[in-house]
Design a protein around this motif. Structure first.
Motif, PDB file in Angstrom:
ATOM      1  N   GLU A 281       0.709  -1.220   0.031  1.00 55.30           N
ATOM      2  CA  GLU A 281       0.059   0.140   0.067  1.00 55.30           C
ATOM      3  C   GLU A 281       0.994   1.153  -0.128  1.00 55.30           C
ATOM      4  OE1 GLU A 281      -3.053   0.275  -0.350  1.00 55.30           O
ATOM      5  OE2 GLU A 281      -3.559  -2.046  -0.181  1.00 55.30           O
ATOM      6  N   GLY A 282       2.134   1.191   0.632  1.00 55.52           N
ATOM      7  CA  GLY A 282       2.860   2.346   0.782  1.00 55.52           C
ATOM      8  C   GLY A 282       2.262   3.487   1.535  1.00 55.52           C
ATOM      9  N   THR A 283       1.566   3.210   2.776  1.00 54.82           N
ATOM     10  CA  THR A 283       1.121   4.087   3.527  1.00 54.82           C
ATOM     11  C   THR A 283       2.075   4.980   4.068  1.00 54.82           C
ATOM     12  OG1 THR A 283      -1.010   2.676   3.871  1.00 54.82           O
ATOM     13  CG2 THR A 283      -0.659   4.394   5.432  1.00 54.82           C
ATOM     14  N   PRO A 284       1.974   6.377   3.977  1.00 56.44           N
ATOM     15  CA  PRO A 284       2.948   7.453   4.505  1.00 56.44           C
ATOM     16  C   PRO A 284       2.663   7.238   6.300  1.00 56.44           C
ATOM     17  CG  PRO A 284       1.025   8.436   3.347  1.00 56.44           C
ATOM     18  CD  PRO A 284       0.984   7.051   3.170  1.00 56.44           C
ATOM     19  N   VAL A 285       3.826   7.640   6.779  1.00 55.98           N
ATOM     20  CA  VAL A 285       3.430   7.583   8.518  1.00 55.98           C
ATOM     21  C   VAL A 285       4.261   8.816   8.945  1.00 55.98           C
ATOM     22  CG1 VAL A 285       3.234   5.032   8.790  1.00 55.98           C
ATOM     23  CG2 VAL A 285       5.622   6.170   8.888  1.00 55.98           C
ATOM     24  N   GLU A 286       3.751   9.410   9.832  1.00 56.04           N
ATOM     25  CA  GLU A 286       4.372  10.765  10.429  1.00 56.04           C
ATOM     26  C   GLU A 286       5.342  10.249  11.959  1.00 56.04           C
ATOM     27  OE1 GLU A 286       3.133  15.200  11.962  1.00 56.04           O
ATOM     28  OE2 GLU A 286       1.521  13.634  11.447  1.00 56.04           O
ATOM     29  N   ILE A 287       6.567  10.627  11.707  1.00 55.69           N
ATOM     30  CA  ILE A 287       7.473  10.467  12.966  1.00 55.69           C
ATOM     31  C   ILE A 287       7.130  11.816  13.756  1.00 55.69           C
ATOM     32  CG2 ILE A 287       9.738   9.933  13.823  1.00 55.69           C
ATOM     33  CD1 ILE A 287       8.605   7.840  11.791  1.00 55.69           C
ATOM     34  N   LEU A 288       6.920  11.476  15.355  1.00 56.16           N
ATOM     35  CA  LEU A 288       6.696  12.401  16.217  1.00 56.16           C
ATOM     36  C   LEU A 288       7.955  12.291  17.060  1.00 56.16           C
ATOM     37  CD1 LEU A 288       3.048  12.408  16.803  1.00 56.16           C
ATOM     38  CD2 LEU A 288       3.929  13.794  15.153  1.00 56.16           C
ATOM     39  N   GLY A 289       8.648  13.467  17.198  1.00 56.11           N
ATOM     40  CA  GLY A 289       9.787  13.502  18.323  1.00 56.11           C
ATOM     41  C   GLY A 289      10.850  12.848  17.625  1.00 56.11           C
ATOM     42  N   THR A 290      11.809  12.508  18.248  1.00 56.28           N
ATOM     43  CA  THR A 290      13.046  11.905  17.567  1.00 56.28           C
ATOM     44  C   THR A 290      13.315  10.469  18.070  1.00 56.28           C
ATOM     45  OG1 THR A 290      14.322  12.866  19.221  1.00 56.28           O
ATOM     46  CG2 THR A 290      14.205  14.042  17.191  1.00 56.28           C
ATOM     47  N   PRO A 291      12.746   9.537  17.637  1.00 53.65           N
ATOM     48  CA  PRO A 291      13.015   8.228  18.110  1.00 53.65           C
ATOM     49  C   PRO A 291      14.261   7.593  17.509  1.00 53.65           C
ATOM     50  CG  PRO A 291      11.083   8.114  16.438  1.00 53.65           C
ATOM     51  CD  PRO A 291      11.239   9.482  16.819  1.00 53.65           C
ATOM     52  N   THR A 292      14.870   6.694  18.069  1.00 54.28           N
ATOM     53  CA  THR A 292      16.304   6.261  17.763  1.00 54.28           C
ATOM     54  C   THR A 292      16.425   4.775  17.351  1.00 54.28           C
ATOM     55  OG1 THR A 292      16.651   5.804  20.063  1.00 54.28           O
ATOM     56  CG2 THR A 292      17.529   7.911  19.217  1.00 54.28           C
ATOM     57  N   PHE A 293      17.192   4.488  16.635  1.00 52.68           N
ATOM     58  CA  PHE A 293      17.433   3.100  15.864  1.00 52.68           C
ATOM     59  C   PHE A 293      18.386   2.354  16.740  1.00 52.68           C
ATOM     60  CE2 PHE A 293      19.674   0.249  13.012  1.00 52.68           C
ATOM     61  CZ  PHE A 293      18.520  -0.499  12.611  1.00 52.68           C
ATOM     62  N   CYS A 294      18.004   1.194  17.128  1.00 56.74           N
ATOM     63  CA  CYS A 294      18.876   0.273  17.953  1.00 56.74           C
ATOM     64  C   CYS A 294      18.917  -0.930  16.973  1.00 56.74           C
ATOM     65  CB  CYS A 294      17.964  -0.229  19.193  1.00 56.74           C
ATOM     66  SG  CYS A 294      17.757   1.134  20.263  1.00 56.74           S
ATOM     67  N   PRO A 295      20.160  -1.514  16.584  1.00 55.34           N
ATOM     68  CA  PRO A 295      20.327  -2.429  15.687  1.00 55.34           C
ATOM     69  C   PRO A 295      20.112  -3.836  16.395  1.00 55.34           C
ATOM     70  CG  PRO A 295      22.498  -1.372  16.137  1.00 55.34           C
ATOM     71  CD  PRO A 295      21.419  -0.724  16.686  1.00 55.34           C
ATOM     72  N   ARG A 296      20.448  -3.946  17.678  1.00 52.76           N
ATOM     73  CA  ARG A 296      20.147  -5.260  18.270  1.00 52.76           C
ATOM     74  C   ARG A 296      19.423  -5.128  19.435  1.00 52.76           C
ATOM     75  NH1 ARG A 296      25.061  -4.697  15.710  1.00 52.76           N
ATOM     76  NH2 ARG A 296      26.038  -3.849  17.537  1.00 52.76           N
ATOM     77  N   ALA A 297      18.413  -4.789  19.579  1.00 49.64           N
ATOM     78  CA  ALA A 297      17.558  -4.601  20.799  1.00 49.64           C
ATOM     79  C   ALA A 297      16.709  -5.837  21.255  1.00 49.64           C
ATOM     80  CB  ALA A 297      17.195  -3.149  20.840  1.00 49.64           C
ATOM     81  N   LEU A 298      15.933  -6.280  20.314  1.00 47.79           N
ATOM     82  CA  LEU A 298      15.183  -7.468  20.760  1.00 47.79           C
ATOM     83  C   LEU A 298      15.559  -8.766  19.792  1.00 47.79           C
ATOM     84  CD1 LEU A 298      11.815  -5.386  19.655  1.00 47.79           C
ATOM     85  CD2 LEU A 298      12.788  -6.312  22.158  1.00 47.79           C
ATOM     86  N   ASN A 299      15.920  -9.756  20.587  1.00 47.93           N
ATOM     87  CA  ASN A 299      16.513 -10.915  20.156  1.00 47.93           C
ATOM     88  C   ASN A 299      17.701 -10.640  19.200  1.00 47.93           C
ATOM     89  OD1 ASN A 299      14.864 -12.291  21.844  1.00 47.93           O
ATOM     90  ND2 ASN A 299      13.057 -12.241  20.629  1.00 47.93           N
ATOM     91  N   ASP A 300      18.452  -9.814  19.499  1.00 49.90           N
ATOM     92  CA  ASP A 300      19.461  -9.310  18.531  1.00 49.90           C
ATOM     93  C   ASP A 300      18.918  -9.075  17.245  1.00 49.90           C
ATOM     94  OD1 ASP A 300      22.493  -9.061  18.382  1.00 49.90           O
ATOM     95  OD2 ASP A 300      22.519 -11.031  17.155  1.00 49.90           O
ATOM     96  N   LEU A 301      17.705  -8.475  17.124  1.00 48.61           N
ATOM     97  CA  LEU A 301      17.142  -7.756  15.999  1.00 48.61           C
ATOM     98  C   LEU A 301      17.020  -6.446  15.887  1.00 48.61           C
ATOM     99  CD1 LEU A 301      14.677 -10.753  15.359  1.00 48.61           C
ATOM    100  CD2 LEU A 301      16.856 -10.338  13.894  1.00 48.61           C
ATOM    101  N   PRO A 302      16.908  -5.630  14.693  1.00 48.70           N
ATOM    102  CA  PRO A 302      16.869  -4.142  14.856  1.00 48.70           C
ATOM    103  C   PRO A 302      15.252  -3.899  15.393  1.00 48.70           C
ATOM    104  CG  PRO A 302      17.441  -4.926  12.704  1.00 48.70           C
ATOM    105  CD  PRO A 302      17.092  -6.323  13.403  1.00 48.70           C
TER     106      PRO A 302
END
Length: 374
Positions: A281-302
């Motif tokens: 569908e390519g549904t657009p989303v809006e990012i609020l604030g400044t969330p951060t990326f964690c490459p290995r946070a959940l079971n060594d997954l992003p």
């Protein structure tokens, strides 16, 4: 010499000589407009052409104010119109309901007449005008009459593919004695096509859908009937939401939104400023604030880390035509069952001890059935 006055072809109820220049006439009952006024003395007559007009009829109410779509032609259904100035004798009074002449009109008194209603359907949101014509005099009572609302009592097919396209017969009542271009609805979505067959049946080519149907309805002549629903009406055939690998099927037509953290090409701790939908569908989303990326946070997954105390969130600004709205239903309440998959690790530091991880709501309605949270 005793003068005699008349209005049209009817003599005055009484004629009184006043002077060489005046005669008093007690007006007789009548209904026409543009009648001649005349005075006769012995064999002499004089007239004033088209000099007299009776008042327009005035309508006050109609009883009953509703009729079946078949009208009196099929059910001997009569309505009575009340008012004044209709005429004090059997005149050529005629009644029209929503622009269509009654099958027959019968004068009753100066204050009422009866009409054998014609067949029809609602207009102007189901409420229509009623008009009375007496000779050339005309009067209208606005928003005075309705035809019965269409409703469905049975569906011929109780199961079909999620892709739609299959035909089912809607049985019911008040679809119209002729083809008024009705529209069938399935869970708020219009049928791909609707074919009128009679006042009691039509054929709907189903739209796409999924799960158990919530209801069907029919609209005809701007009149929307109540939805037909029961414990079970019909169901779209099951389909595989997940692939053989246990992942969402990105090509599935009802997958409305899929945000994959492993699709983000970011470094650890980097701000997430955009996040593309991985569904078709390519549904657009809006990012609020400044969330951060964690490459290995959940079971060594992003993953993406959102801090609620800093008002960080992901928002989809939906509208009635996009895939998310279709998933939740484009009516005033939720019209579909749906499934939300969330993979998260919750760390709640809120003083209240309560935190919302997923919520949905509508700015168009205050209905609690549309607003919910997890």
């Amino acid at each position: 010499m005793t003068p005699t006055g008349r209005i049209g072809a009817t003599g005055c109820a009484a004629s009184i000589w006043l002077s060489d220049s005046g005669v008093l006439c007690l007006i007789p009952g009548g209904a026409k407009t543009g009648a001649d006024a005349a005075v006769t003395i012995q064999t002499m007559e004089t007239s004033f052409t088209l000099s007299f007009t009776y008042d327009q009829p005035s309508l006050s109410r109609v009883r009953p104010s509703n009729a079946p779509t078949g009208g009196g032609e099929f059910s001997n259904y009569t309505i009575t119109v009340f008012g004044s100035g209709i005429g004090n004798f059997q005149s050529s009074a005629r009644v029209r309901v929503l622009g269509t002449s009654c099958e027959a009109s019968e004068w009753l008194a100066d204050s009422s007449l009866r009409c054998l209603s014609s067949s029809g359907v609602g207009s102007n949101n189901g409420v229509g005008d009623l008009a009375v014509t007496v000779f050339t005099r005309f009067s209208t009572l606005s928003a005075a009459f309705t035809y019965n609302r269409p409703y469905v009592t049975h569906i011929s097919q109780t199961c079909g593919p999620s892709t739609g396209g299959f035909a089912a017969v809607f049985s019911g009542n008040f679809f119209g004695m002729a083809d008024y271009t009705p529209v069938g609805y399935v869970d708020y979505d219009a049928c791909h096509s609707t074919t009128w067959t009679s006042d009691t049946s039509l054929v709907c080519v189903f739209p796409e859908g999924y799960g158990i149907g919530r209801g069907v309805a029919v609209e005809v002549g701007d009149e929307y009937g109540p939805p037909y629903y029961d414990d079970f009406i019909f169901a779209f055939k099951s389909f595989d939401i997940l692939t053989v690998y246990g992942l969402p099927n990105s090509e599935h037509q009802f997958l409305a939104l899929w945000l994959k953290a492993d699709a983000l090409e970011l470094s650890e701790g980097e701000d997430v400023t955009s996040w593309n939908d991985s569904s078709s569908e390519g549904t657009p989303v809006e990012i609020l604030g400044t969330p951060t990326f964690c490459p290995r946070a959940l079971n060594d997954l992003p993953s993406v880390q959102l801090n609620a105390t800093m008002m960080q969130a992901i928002r989809v600004a939906s509208n009635a035509s996009d895939a998310v709205a279709q998933a939740f239903g484009n009516g005033p309440i939720l019209s579909k069952k749906f499934t939300v998959f969330l993979v998260l690790r919750a760390r709640s530091n809120f003083p209240s001890g309560r935190q919302s991880y997923f919520s949905a709501g509508s700015t168009q309605t205050a209905d609690d059935l549309y607003d919910f949270s997890l």
